[in-house]
Design an enzyme around this catalytic site. Structure first.
Site, PDB file in Angstrom:
ATOM      1  N   ASP A 116       4.300   0.771  -2.252  1.00 22.41           N
ATOM      2  CA  ASP A 116       3.741   1.431  -3.557  1.00 22.41           C
ATOM      3  C   ASP A 116       3.196  -0.342  -3.885  1.00 22.41           C
ATOM      4  O   ASP A 116       2.997  -0.789  -4.033  1.00 22.41           O
ATOM      5  CB  ASP A 116       5.241   0.970  -4.237  1.00 22.41           C
ATOM      6  CG  ASP A 116       5.174   1.584  -6.088  1.00 22.41           C
ATOM      7  OD1 ASP A 116       4.071   2.662  -6.543  1.00 22.41           O
ATOM      8  OD2 ASP A 116       5.046   0.496  -6.783  1.00 22.41           O
ATOM      9  N   GLU A 119      -0.124   2.230  -1.003  1.00 23.01           N
ATOM     10  CA  GLU A 119      -0.536   3.507  -1.908  1.00 23.01           C
ATOM     11  C   GLU A 119      -2.057   2.443  -2.104  1.00 23.01           C
ATOM     12  O   GLU A 119      -1.439   1.668  -3.089  1.00 23.01           O
ATOM     13  CB  GLU A 119       0.468   3.797  -2.585  1.00 23.01           C
ATOM     14  CG  GLU A 119      -0.105   4.081  -4.094  1.00 23.01           C
ATOM     15  CD  GLU A 119       0.198   4.204  -5.505  1.00 23.01           C
ATOM     16  OE1 GLU A 119      -0.104   5.427  -6.305  1.00 23.01           O
ATOM     17  OE2 GLU A 119       1.068   3.461  -5.604  1.00 23.01           O
TER      18      GLU A 119
END
Length: 513
Positions: free
Chosen positions: A195, A237
């Protein structure tokens, strides 16, 4: 690697299936529905056919979304326990489904014992980033002041004060995260989605994104993961321009990054019937990720759902799915996307429960009251109703996923655009070395296209093509298709494989020597 031909399904466990009636989805509920995703039997056709699962955060958390982790080596009690997770992974693997976990390396929860100790001046103080006074940095993502006041001073938390950033310059922090990753690897997971991967290590107010130290940390973390298991996927990401996100793959920082440009490009091309822009975007992603490693998607848990972006246009959604599942990269399908679920900001309304049946009020999701109301249209937009309809969006996704799995050239072969006599028709050639030769044809317009001619100048053909066979959609099965005449340039001109091409349709033709 295995992920080059995978088709992933992104699941928010809280919203997928509730096994105990508390209104919250859980691991046992997800496990009970694995056969709907892939039953492992190639002879059946009712399952969706995905070969990978990306699970949004499942670690203990004070929030509903889970991106603020309290314990990196445990299961959120609402979702189950480690035994439930082991059974889920084992059953997924038995069906040929890989499992990838969300991993929050950038920040923790402010309720994580590490931060509680840090704020109290304990040994974990240097596990976070502190300043005696507010440094006054701008927020590079526009989410307010990234520095937050506390009794211990100001701490850096880019996304919010509830999610303080970890100090990844501290080797003890890195060691703890590597140990946590090893815990999950030992439980059988097949990879990690990192993330906020472009935000890991800051270098002053003007260096909060994509810093060299961030890339170096990711490369070392990736190497550590691969040292545990060589075929483990490390996906990031990187919510940035395509060339920036791709550079994390080409420089060896990550195995794969999400490409945030292809989804909007597909939606825009389909909405406006612009074949040229679709082919340009498909070529661009192929060029940027020349060695592979592009994670492609139409929408995800942070964005308005694709059906909402397309204003409820079912034919546009089906055509967008056709583009996603016949182009380069590794496609990720956000749960419910295959049904045409709708949702817009705030985020809770993008992450609503999955409707399994048409039955109100629980729609087969729970025996109790769901944690969040269902999105509009669940009476018809649900797995049972669409599963029984061969013309539904879910059936379209199912057929396209099977097409992609059966024909790896759609995922791995170079894309060569063809000239089409209609500006609404996007056509391309895929040729695997010593393998398949496919033509993909998409009519992005709403009207039927007739007598469309395709041309390929200076093509790669070294010998004649003797036969052309329709392989998608099933309705073309009995259609006789002429083979193209290969000219001296190795290409062809004025090739008319289909007399008519329905509006908003995807067709795939196989060429044989």
């Amino acid at each position: 690697m295995w992920w080059q031909t995978a088709v992933f399904y992104e699941v928010f466990v809280r919203s997928f299936a509730d096994s105990n009636g508390d209104g919250i989805g859980d691991l046992k509920g997800l496990r009970a529905h694995l056969d709907d995703l892939n039953d492992g039997d190639e002879a059946t056709t009712d399952d969706l056919g995905v070969t990978g699962l990306w699970l949004m955060p499942i670690a203990p958390t004070p929030s509903y979304h889970g991106y603020d982790v309290v314990d990196y080596s445990a299961i959120e009690p609402d979702y189950g326990d480690v035994q439930a997770f082991r059974r889920l992974v084992d059953d997924a693997h038995a069906r040929g489904i890989k499992v990838v976990l969300d991993f929050e390396a950038n920040h923790s929860s402010d309720q994580n014992p590490w931060f509680v100790d840090a704020a109290a001046g304990g040994p974990h103080h240097d596990w976070y980033i502190w300043s005696a006074a507010d440094p006054g940095w701008p927020n590079p993502i526009g989410a307010g002041n990234p520095w937050h006041a506390s009794k211990a001073g100001f701490y850096y938390g880019l996304f919010s004060g509830a999610m303080p950033d970890l100090n990844l310059r501290n080797t003890a922090v890195t060691a703890a995260l590597e140990q946590a990753a090893a815990y999950w690897t030992d439980l059988g997971v097949d990879g990690f989605r990192i993330d906020a991967a472009r935000h890991l290590i800051e270098d002053g107010p003007d260096g909060q994104l994509n810093t060299p130290e961030t890339r170096a940390w990711l490369a070392a973390f990736r190497n550590d993961i691969h040292g545990q298991r060589a075929d483990e996927l490390v996906l990031g990401e990187v919510d940035d321009a395509e060339l920036t996100s791709a550079s994390y793959v080409t420089d060896g920082s990550l195995d794969m990054t999400f490409d945030f440009e292809i989804g909007p490009a597909i939606a825009n091309a389909v909405t406006h019937g612009d074949a040229g822009s679709l082919l340009y975007s498909e070529g661009s992603i192929q060029k940027a990720y020349s060695g592979g490693g592009a994670g492609t998607f139409l929408s995800n848990h942070d964005q308005p759902r694709i059906m909402t972006q397309l204003r409820g246009d079912a034919s546009a959604a089906a055509t967008s799915a056709g583009a996603l599942l016949t182009t380069a990269g590794t496609p990720f399908i956000y749960y419910g996307e295959e049904l045409g679920m709708v949702g817009d900001k705030p985020d809770e309304q993008i992450r609503t429960p999955y409707p399994w049946t048409a039955t109100d009020p629980s729609h087969g999701f729970t025996g109790g009251t769901s944690w969040e109301p269902f999105a509009a249209g669940a009476d018809t937009t649900n797995a049972a109703t669409e599963g029984a309809d061969p013309t539904s969006l879910r059936s379209t996704y199912r057929d396209l996923i099977r097409l992609r799995t059966a024909h790896p050239a759609l995922a791995t072969a170079p894309l060569l655009p063809l000239e089409a006599s209609s500006p609404r028709v996007a056509a391309s050639l895929r040729i695997e070395k010593n393998g398949e030769r496919l033509i993909v044809i998409q009519n992005l317009g709403t009207e039927t296209a007739r007598d469309v001619a395709l041309s390929l100048r200076n093509g790669p053909f070294c010998a004649a093509v003797t036969a052309a066979e329709p392989i998608y959609p099933p309705s073309l099965a009995t259609t006789t298709i002429p083979a193209p005449h290969i000219d001296t340039s190795g290409g062809f001109a004025d090739y008319r494989p289909l007399a008519t091409i329905p509006g908003r349709s995807t067709s795939v033709i196989s060429l044989s020597p």
